[in-house]
Each structure stands twice: as C-alpha cells, then as structure tokens.
Design a protein around this motif. Structure first.
Motif, PDB file in Angstrom:
ATOM      1  N   ALA A  90      13.313  -9.442   3.698  1.00 21.57           N
ATOM      2  CA  ALA A  90      11.860  -9.967   3.627  1.00 21.57           C
ATOM      3  C   ALA A  90      10.839  -9.165   4.545  1.00 21.57           C
ATOM      4  O   ALA A  90       9.927  -9.075   3.984  1.00 21.57           O
ATOM      5  N   PRO A  91      11.214  -9.262   5.842  1.00 22.38           N
ATOM      6  CA  PRO A  91      10.206  -8.517   6.733  1.00 22.38           C
ATOM      7  C   PRO A  91       9.838  -7.021   6.474  1.00 22.38           C
ATOM      8  O   PRO A  91       8.723  -6.823   6.454  1.00 22.38           O
ATOM      9  N   LEU A  92      10.752  -6.437   5.917  1.00 22.30           N
ATOM     10  CA  LEU A  92      10.552  -5.004   5.740  1.00 22.30           C
ATOM     11  C   LEU A  92      10.034  -4.716   4.204  1.00 22.30           C
ATOM     12  O   LEU A  92       9.075  -3.973   4.115  1.00 22.30           O
ATOM     13  N   THR A  93      10.375  -5.559   3.412  1.00 23.43           N
ATOM     14  CA  THR A  93       9.826  -5.738   1.922  1.00 23.43           C
ATOM     15  C   THR A  93       8.137  -5.880   2.188  1.00 23.43           C
ATOM     16  O   THR A  93       7.307  -5.369   1.574  1.00 23.43           O
ATOM     17  N   ALA A  94       7.729  -7.035   2.990  1.00 25.20           N
ATOM     18  CA  ALA A  94       6.630  -7.524   3.228  1.00 25.20           C
ATOM     19  C   ALA A  94       5.774  -6.209   4.047  1.00 25.20           C
ATOM     20  O   ALA A  94       4.383  -5.772   3.511  1.00 25.20           O
ATOM     21  N   ALA A  95       6.271  -5.453   4.967  1.00 18.84           N
ATOM     22  CA  ALA A  95       5.737  -4.521   5.557  1.00 18.84           C
ATOM     23  C   ALA A  95       5.360  -3.304   4.555  1.00 18.84           C
ATOM     24  O   ALA A  95       4.141  -2.560   4.615  1.00 18.84           O
ATOM     25  N   VAL A  96       6.364  -3.106   3.569  1.00 13.39           N
ATOM     26  CA  VAL A  96       6.080  -1.873   2.843  1.00 13.39           C
ATOM     27  C   VAL A  96       4.865  -2.453   1.836  1.00 13.39           C
ATOM     28  O   VAL A  96       4.119  -1.346   1.270  1.00 13.39           O
ATOM     29  N   GLU A  97       5.052  -3.501   1.224  1.00 12.84           N
ATOM     30  CA  GLU A  97       4.114  -4.042   0.275  1.00 12.84           C
ATOM     31  C   GLU A  97       2.595  -3.505   1.159  1.00 12.84           C
ATOM     32  O   GLU A  97       1.592  -3.167   0.252  1.00 12.84           O
ATOM     33  N   ARG A  98       2.444  -4.082   2.265  1.00 11.02           N
ATOM     34  CA  ARG A  98       1.142  -3.832   2.851  1.00 11.02           C
ATOM     35  C   ARG A  98       0.821  -2.306   3.076  1.00 11.02           C
ATOM     36  O   ARG A  98      -0.373  -1.716   3.113  1.00 11.02           O
ATOM     37  N   THR A  99       1.835  -1.408   3.453  1.00  9.57           N
ATOM     38  CA  THR A  99       1.519  -0.077   3.352  1.00  9.57           C
ATOM     39  C   THR A  99       1.287   0.281   2.002  1.00  9.57           C
ATOM     40  O   THR A  99       0.237   1.251   1.694  1.00  9.57           O
ATOM     41  N   LEU A 100       1.779  -0.007   0.758  1.00 11.71           N
ATOM     42  CA  LEU A 100       1.475   0.285  -0.395  1.00 11.71           C
ATOM     43  C   LEU A 100      -0.063   0.036  -0.900  1.00 11.71           C
ATOM     44  O   LEU A 100      -0.553   0.629  -1.601  1.00 11.71           O
ATOM     45  N   GLU A 101      -0.273  -1.157  -0.331  1.00 16.69           N
ATOM     46  CA  GLU A 101      -1.598  -1.627  -0.657  1.00 16.69           C
ATOM     47  C   GLU A 101      -2.846  -0.392  -0.487  1.00 16.69           C
ATOM     48  O   GLU A 101      -3.789  -0.628  -0.961  1.00 16.69           O
ATOM     49  N   LEU A 102      -2.383   0.139   0.768  1.00 14.69           N
ATOM     50  CA  LEU A 102      -3.397   1.203   1.247  1.00 14.69           C
ATOM     51  C   LEU A 102      -3.349   2.437   0.366  1.00 14.69           C
ATOM     52  O   LEU A 102      -4.355   3.172   0.320  1.00 14.69           O
ATOM     53  N   LEU A 103      -2.425   2.615  -0.381  1.00  4.29           N
ATOM     54  CA  LEU A 103      -2.234   3.787  -1.174  1.00  4.29           C
ATOM     55  C   LEU A 103      -2.414   3.504  -2.663  1.00  4.29           C
ATOM     56  O   LEU A 103      -1.954   4.757  -3.556  1.00  4.29           O
ATOM     57  N   PHE A 147      16.191   4.656   4.260  1.00  2.00           N
ATOM     58  CA  PHE A 147      15.257   5.354   3.255  1.00  2.00           C
ATOM     59  C   PHE A 147      13.983   4.624   3.159  1.00  2.00           C
ATOM     60  O   PHE A 147      12.982   5.209   2.883  1.00  2.00           O
ATOM     61  N   THR A 148      13.997   3.563   3.157  1.00  2.00           N
ATOM     62  CA  THR A 148      12.492   2.561   2.990  1.00  2.00           C
ATOM     63  C   THR A 148      11.683   3.041   4.204  1.00  2.00           C
ATOM     64  O   THR A 148      10.627   3.542   3.977  1.00  2.00           O
ATOM     65  N   LEU A 149      12.367   3.061   5.339  1.00  2.00           N
ATOM     66  CA  LEU A 149      11.436   3.325   6.723  1.00  2.00           C
ATOM     67  C   LEU A 149      11.095   4.698   6.445  1.00  2.00           C
ATOM     68  O   LEU A 149       9.900   5.144   6.980  1.00  2.00           O
ATOM     69  N   ARG A 150      11.890   5.465   6.302  1.00  2.00           N
ATOM     70  CA  ARG A 150      11.717   7.223   6.324  1.00  2.00           C
ATOM     71  C   ARG A 150      10.353   7.309   5.460  1.00  2.00           C
ATOM     72  O   ARG A 150       9.682   8.017   5.875  1.00  2.00           O
ATOM     73  N   GLU A 151      10.411   6.907   3.990  1.00  2.00           N
ATOM     74  CA  GLU A 151       9.383   7.219   3.111  1.00  2.00           C
ATOM     75  C   GLU A 151       8.235   6.372   3.552  1.00  2.00           C
ATOM     76  O   GLU A 151       7.238   7.042   3.285  1.00  2.00           O
ATOM     77  N   ALA A 152       8.305   5.014   4.043  1.00  2.00           N
ATOM     78  CA  ALA A 152       7.181   4.451   4.356  1.00  2.00           C
ATOM     79  C   ALA A 152       6.321   5.203   5.503  1.00  2.00           C
ATOM     80  O   ALA A 152       5.310   5.270   5.621  1.00  2.00           O
ATOM     81  N   THR A 153       7.049   5.839   6.444  1.00  2.00           N
ATOM     82  CA  THR A 153       6.589   6.573   7.702  1.00  2.00           C
ATOM     83  C   THR A 153       5.948   7.800   7.337  1.00  2.00           C
ATOM     84  O   THR A 153       4.911   8.167   7.700  1.00  2.00           O
ATOM     85  N   HIS A 154       6.558   8.499   6.327  1.00  2.00           N
ATOM     86  CA  HIS A 154       6.133   9.665   5.670  1.00  2.00           C
ATOM     87  C   HIS A 154       4.609   9.432   4.881  1.00  2.00           C
ATOM     88  O   HIS A 154       3.679  10.181   5.439  1.00  2.00           O
ATOM     89  N   LEU A 155       4.605   8.329   4.136  1.00  2.00           N
ATOM     90  CA  LEU A 155       3.390   8.155   3.594  1.00  2.00           C
ATOM     91  C   LEU A 155       2.116   7.294   4.506  1.00  2.00           C
ATOM     92  O   LEU A 155       0.992   7.708   4.442  1.00  2.00           O
ATOM     93  N   LEU A 156       2.615   6.488   5.420  1.00  2.00           N
ATOM     94  CA  LEU A 156       1.483   6.042   6.303  1.00  2.00           C
ATOM     95  C   LEU A 156       0.991   6.941   7.342  1.00  2.00           C
ATOM     96  O   LEU A 156       0.014   6.959   7.482  1.00  2.00           O
ATOM     97  N   THR A 157       1.866   7.907   7.910  1.00  2.00           N
ATOM     98  CA  THR A 157       1.380   8.839   8.709  1.00  2.00           C
ATOM     99  C   THR A 157       0.619   9.847   7.903  1.00  2.00           C
ATOM    100  O   THR A 157      -0.499  10.183   8.702  1.00  2.00           O
ATOM    101  N   ALA A 158       0.849  10.239   6.843  1.00  2.00           N
ATOM    102  CA  ALA A 158      -0.109  11.013   5.811  1.00  2.00           C
ATOM    103  C   ALA A 158      -1.404  10.382   5.521  1.00  2.00           C
ATOM    104  O   ALA A 158      -2.451  10.912   5.811  1.00  2.00           O
TER     105      ALA A 158
END
Length: 245
Positions: free
Chosen positions: A214-227, A162-173
């Motif tokens: 940890a790697p997925l959490t770090a990647a999500v944090e970098r994505t959220l920084e954009l948003l 679910f984390t990957l799906r939501e991150a993908t939804h937001l990053l592509t948007a």
C-alpha cells in the motif's frame, strides 16, 4: 596513514604499474567521497594517449579491486555525450567529484571543468514516446503489485524492485535530474525529490519488510499525478513489434 588517506597513493601505484604512459588519472566513487569501506573497490578514470584504446577493465592491485574507466584524450567529448545519453553520468561524476592522482600535463582540470559543464546542463529530456512508455510500464507494475497476493513473496519483491526503478527513472527525468542504479539509485532519487523520493523508498521498504504494497502504491500514484496520471487503455506503441514489458 589511515586507509582513506592511503587510497590516492594506492591508486597512483596502480596506474604507475599498469598504465605508466597515462596522461592523467582521477580517483572517484566512495574513495573520493569519504564513504569507503574495507572492501570498497577503487573507481578510476584513466586518461590515455590518442594512440591507445579506451574501454573498461577490472583488476586487483595489492589485494584491492579496481574498476578502470579508460579513454583517450580525443575520446573525451564522445565519452561525455554517451554518458549523458545514458542519463546516469557515471564518468561525468567521477571527474566532477574525483581526486586527481596523476596529471603530468595539466589535462585533468580542463576535463573536470568540461564534465561539470555537462553535468550542470543535465541529462537529455525524455521524448514523448519515452514518457508514454514509462507511464504505461509504471502503471502496469503498480497494478500487478496490487494484484499479487502477499503469499507470492518472490513475485511481490520482484515487482516492487521494478516499480521503484521505473518510478525513479520518471521522477528524476521530471526534475531534469540525473538517475542512478544500485546504491546510486536512492542517492540520486533523494537528491532529485526528497519528499516523493523518500516516499517511494519507504514504500519499497514496506514491501520488503512487511509484505505491504500500500505505501509504495500510494507513492507511485503521487508520482504519476505529476506526469499525467496512470496510463492503461489508449497506450499505443508503433514502429515494429516489441515486448510491452
């Protein structure tokens, strides 16, 4: 004739047998992009007369499954708009990347041109409410993933998905890019953002292979920084009762 080269002929036979009155047909998906496997199904857009009815149908023809996307000539604008609103562009991409296998009246090139124009315009932007809800959901999934012990593998893997799906939804948007599901999720994600997208996918893989969030959490944090960053307290949903997740 190898299997890849035989597929358009197979598709044409299918259309002739099942929809002999069709005004056009386009073979898309892996069969059109050279990624077909022995068990790949055929993705076919079938253009029908206005007197007919559109829909979606899965059939088996000469041993191979085929998924048919059926619509009439008059329905094309509405089908494209609905496809755009879903942000995945399934039918649009079938027309864009597909191989015409039937076109007795010359409709297909014109409709392919229309599909490419819609794809070039991109999916609709998210509304402010959609952005806030997405940030909140992604933050919740990330927090839950961090808090879940690696011994709870079922929960950990579900949260990673679910984390990957939501991150993908937001990053592509964020990039104004098309998104996808299934095997198209990583393809669309990497196309939209090769660096952050790969970090998310590698992070998801780390959870699956090593139970390491940890790697997925770090990647999500970098994505959220954009948003605008994580969203926890301060999130408000108005307009009726709906579940938060």
């Amino acid at each position: 004739m190898d299997d890849q080269a035989a597929l358009p002929v197979h598709a044409l036979c299918l259309i002739t047998d099942h929809y002999p009155h069709a005004l056009g047909a386009v073979l898309g998906g892996s069969a059109a992009t050279g990624r077909v496997t022995p068990t790949s199904d055929l993705d076919l857009v079938v253009l029908l007369p206005n007197s007919d009815t559109g829909g979606r149908e899965v059939i088996r023809h000469e041993g191979r499954l085929a998924e048919l996307f059926l619509h009439t000539l008059a329905d094309v604008p509405a089908v494209f708009e609905q496809d755009r609103a879903r942000r995945r562009g399934t039918v649009l991409f079938l027309y864009d990347q597909g191989l015409p296998v039937l076109d007795p009246h010359g409709h297909v090139p014109r409709i392919q041109k229309q599909a490419r124009a819609v794809l070039a315009s991109g999916p609709p932007p998210l509304t402010p409410d959609e952005w806030e809800r997405g940030r909140y959901l992604l933050t919740c999934f990330m927090d839950d993933l961090i808090d879940t012990p690696s011994s709870d593998r079922y929960e950990q893997l579900s949260l990673a998905d679910f984390t990957l799906r939501e991150a993908t939804h937001l990053l592509t948007a964020h990039h104004g890019a098309w998104t996808g599901i299934g095997k198209w999720l990583p393809r669309r994600l990497l196309s939209a953002d090769p660096v952050r997208g790969r970090a998310l996918l590698e992070g998801h893989r780390a959870v699956a292979e090593r139970a390491d969030p940890a790697p997925l959490t770090a990647a999500v944090e970098r994505t959220l920084e954009l948003l605008g960053g994580p969203l926890r307290e301060g999130y408000v949903l108005r307009g009726g009762l709906r579940p938060n997740r």
